[in-house]
Write an enzyme that holds these catalytic residues in place. Structure first.
Site, PDB file in Angstrom:
ATOM      1  N   HIS A 171       0.858  -1.188   0.000  1.00 50.59           N
ATOM      2  CA  HIS A 171       0.000   0.000   0.000  1.00 50.59           C
ATOM      3  C   HIS A 171       0.893   1.236   0.000  1.00 50.59           C
ATOM      4  O   HIS A 171       1.902   1.277   0.696  1.00 50.59           O
ATOM      5  CB  HIS A 171      -0.885  -0.020   1.254  1.00 50.59           C
ATOM      6  N   ASN A 172       0.506   2.246  -0.802  1.00 54.76           N
ATOM      7  CA  ASN A 172       1.312   3.477  -0.870  1.00 54.76           C
ATOM      8  C   ASN A 172       2.798   3.129  -1.011  1.00 54.76           C
ATOM      9  O   ASN A 172       3.649   3.610  -0.255  1.00 54.76           O
ATOM     10  CB  ASN A 172       1.094   4.344   0.373  1.00 54.76           C
ATOM     11  N   GLU A 201       1.146  -0.190  -5.395  1.00 53.20           N
ATOM     12  CA  GLU A 201       0.200   0.919  -5.534  1.00 53.20           C
ATOM     13  C   GLU A 201       0.925   2.167  -6.038  1.00 53.20           C
ATOM     14  O   GLU A 201       2.020   2.491  -5.570  1.00 53.20           O
ATOM     15  CB  GLU A 201      -0.478   1.231  -4.197  1.00 53.20           C
ATOM     16  N   ASP A 203      -0.020   6.189  -6.757  1.00 50.11           N
ATOM     17  CA  ASP A 203      -0.946   7.327  -6.736  1.00 50.11           C
ATOM     18  C   ASP A 203      -0.497   8.332  -7.791  1.00 50.11           C
ATOM     19  O   ASP A 203       0.579   8.934  -7.667  1.00 50.11           O
ATOM     20  CB  ASP A 203      -0.950   8.000  -5.354  1.00 50.11           C
ATOM     21  N   HIS A 216       1.420  11.230  -2.298  1.00 54.28           N
ATOM     22  CA  HIS A 216       0.194  11.080  -1.527  1.00 54.28           C
ATOM     23  C   HIS A 216      -0.562  12.402  -1.581  1.00 54.28           C
ATOM     24  O   HIS A 216      -0.177  13.355  -0.921  1.00 54.28           O
ATOM     25  CB  HIS A 216       0.504  10.690  -0.078  1.00 54.28           C
ATOM     26  N   GLU A 250      -3.980   4.501  -8.395  1.00 56.01           N
ATOM     27  CA  GLU A 250      -4.946   5.433  -7.808  1.00 56.01           C
ATOM     28  C   GLU A 250      -4.871   6.665  -8.693  1.00 56.01           C
ATOM     29  O   GLU A 250      -4.006   7.527  -8.532  1.00 56.01           O
ATOM     30  CB  GLU A 250      -4.587   5.732  -6.348  1.00 56.01           C
TER      31      GLU A 250
END
Length: 634
Positions: A171-172, A201, A203, A216, A250
């Site tokens: 995640h992230n 992931e 973003d 983020h 994302e």
């Protein structure tokens, strides 16, 4: 006598000039193939330097050597099988391997090959015998690690559809610290891939000069160029594992920069990018085997756009989607801004952001997707999860869901069986709640118990959840794909992790914690001491979770001995993980963590085994380890 003469012959040259110092002592230990901790050797050297001159004699070196190599627990084992307490014959070694290590299919060559490989004294080796030195080298070898070597390679059937596997997921991935003001770094992707992670992931946001960036959103974290991230992924994707990598986007980019994303993915990844369905998999998910060396894109996808030739530039489709508290993109935006308001002590903005969060439950939002990017989404379309009934009736095999941990936890408590059935057909990704601004993690075990495939953790944050993650994915050659147990793949399964299965085949596990080997000393000690204890934890279904610990051995991190036996009855061994934790007792404050090791129960070897230890941040603490005896029946 041969052993003594061999020992003296090896070190004679080194003592020609008289005594040797600490540095030469360490080099001489290496010459003897002795693994040592420099901290422990420093203090053992000091204890044996009787004249306190910083130099030692041959006899003093021999004393150091014996204190490291001639461990009492190993002498006891050797003497139990040696007829004269000096030598092991081949038949003695056979007896040891059969009775203690449970090797039933012993061929005549095993003992012979073992002697050939580990016996250092040439005359003894030629006589097909083994000295204590040879036996010690054998026990310290990788063959005696707790993790059985047969699981070091990919051994599971890799031809099942993707949804039948647990998939190592992060995640992230771009973050290496907290999620508000910490740095983004390419190292996050590189290190995750080296650890066998198969779902990353990313973003994505609009950047200047038409260059999309990764960071983020709505926070002060630093930014990376999307192109740089994809270049790093391309370089490291298949270093540890041959099996497919999923890029979970994302996507916050405008349609024009989404086209840039698509162009970068195609240009950088080339043939490794999966850009069309495979011939045999137009109505079902392909297998990891069929997708070897392929990279898949997970993103929103438009199904119904009308094609206007092969040129996709400028083609954009729009659709409406209800926002809800589980929408990862929206939650990240609102929660991150709330966290920043708290950090800056802005109560007015904090109140406004709370209202914004509540309103987000009731708004519709319009999503624009560039056709060029949409067309790169093949088997991993990101689709909002509504409820299990809707999924049963409407969800397509290639549609995947992301569910935030709190909602997933609630669903697992209220509708565990429905959740398991859902996961027999579709890939579910679980991600941490956005309030984990410090990049903390949840326990992934609770979601593996219900068959969730992609349980995404913050890989940069050490601690128990990542220990469990790393331990679980040791299995199947560290490939990042582990075949789920049959009861989590069967579309008619009745399994519920809260209940003991009807056809359960429990394992009775016995672990004798014998000793510690050169354990890390306490940071509070001025020498090489620690007040050590060992904790054994079982993670699995709720009925199997338990923790037991040894007594404390005072002021001895070098060679503590416990000789304590623990027995566990494990109802669902297929999901169970064993975690060994070594701590130094602290009477006033919390115990000090010294090291840990986690692995799947069914990957444990039997008999005498060495448990390697890793630091909180995952560094190998070799030669620090535990010496145990393991036995289990099923």
């Amino acid at each position: 006598m041969c052993s003594v003469m061999w020992f003296l012959s090896v070190l004679r040259e080194d003592f020609k000039g008289g005594k040797i110092d600490l540095q030469k002592t360490q080099k001489l230990l290496e010459k003897f193939n002795v693994q040592y901790s420099s901290i422990h050797v420093k203090y053992i050297f000091k204890d044996n330097d009787r004249l306190k001159q910083g130099k030692i004699t041959i006899e003093e070196f021999r004393s150091i050597y014996r204190s490291i190599v001639y461990r009492e627990e190993i002498i006891e084992i050797f003497n139990a099988y040696s007829e004269n307490r000096k030598i092991l014959f081949e038949k003695n070694l056979d007896d040891f391997l059969r009775k203690e290590q449970y090797i039933v299919n012993l061929s005549e060559s095993i003992a012979s090959a073992t002697i050939e490989k580990y016996e250092p004294v040439q005359e003894v080796k030629q006589a097909r015998q083994m000295t204590f030195e040879g036996f010690t080298r054998f026990l310290n070898s990788s063959e005696f690690l707790l993790f059985s070597k047969e699981f070091n390679n990919v051994y599971q059937d890799m031809h099942h559809p993707l949804n039948d596997y647990f998939i190592s997921s992060s995640h992230n991935t771009y973050l290496i610290s907290d999620q508000l003001i910490g740095p983004s770094d390419i190292w996050g992707y590189e290190s995750a891939l080296v650890k066998g992670c198969r779902c990353l992931e990313i973003d994505c946001w609009d950047g200047s000069q038409n260059e999309p960036v990764v960071y983020h959103g709505y926070t002060l974290t630093s930014k990376l160029l999307f192109k740089t991230v994809i270049q790093a992924i391309h370089k490291y994707a298949f270093i540890t594992s041959d099996y497919p990598v999923v890029l979970s986007l994302e996507n916050h980019c405008s349609p024009s920069q989404q086209e840039v994303l698509a162009d970068i993915l195609q240009t950088v990844l080339g043939d490794t990018l999966l850009s069309d369905m495979l011939d045999d998999f137009s109505d079902k998910l392909p297998s990891p085997e069929a997708l070897k060396f392929k990279i898949l894109v997970r993103n929103k996808k438009i199904e119904s756009h009308a094609r206007r030739g092969l040129e996709k530039h400028g083609e954009v489709e729009e659709y409406e989607e209800y926002e809800d508290v589980d929408d990862e993109e929206e939650v990240d935006k609102v929660k991150s801004s709330r966290s920043l308001d708290i950090l800056t002590n802005n109560p007015v903005k904090e109140k406004e952001s709370k209202i914004s969060l509540r309103l987000s439950l009731f708004r519709k939002k319009k999503i624009k997707v560039a056709v060029a990017l949409s067309d790169l989404v093949i088997y991993t379309k990101a689709e909002k999860f509504r409820n299990f009934s809707y999924s049963r009736n409407n969800q397509q095999f290639y549609e995947t869901n992301s569910i935030e941990e709190r909602r997933a936890r609630k669903l697992s408590k209220l509708k565990a069986h429905d959740f398991i059935l859902h996961n027999t057909k579709f890939i579910t990704r679980i991600y941490p709640k956005a309030t984990r601004a410090d990049s903390s993690n949840f326990n992934p075990q609770e979601f593996w118990n219900i068959g969730c495939q992609m349980v995404a953790l913050n890989f940069q944050t050490p601690g128990m959840p990542m220990d469990i993650q790393n331990g679980k994915f040791l299995d199947n050659g560290g490939s990042g794909y582990i075949l789920k147990p049959q009861f989590l793949r069967d579309i008619e399964t009745k399994f519920n992790p809260k209940d003991i299965p009807e056809n359960s085949k429990p394992v009775t596990l016995t672990i004798k914690v014998i000793s510690g080997i050169q354990l890390p000393p306490s940071v509070h000690s001025s020498s090489n001491k620690a007040d050590v204890l060992v904790i054994i934890e079982i993670f699995g279904v709720p009925n199997d979770e338990v923790k037991q610990q040894t007594r404390v051995i005072k002021r001895n991190a070098f060679s503590p001995r416990w000789n304590e036996t623990f027995t566990f009855i494990i109802q669902v061994p297929e999901l169970a993980l064993i975690r060994f934790v070594v701590e130094s007792q602290n009477v006033i404050a919390e115990n000090e963590f010294l090291g840990q090791y986690t692995l799947p129960l069914l990957c444990m070897g039997k008999g005498f085994r060495r448990v390697p230890l890793f630091s909180r941040t995952g560094e190998d603490l070799e030669p620090a380890s535990l010496f145990v005896y393991v036995w289990y029946i099923r």
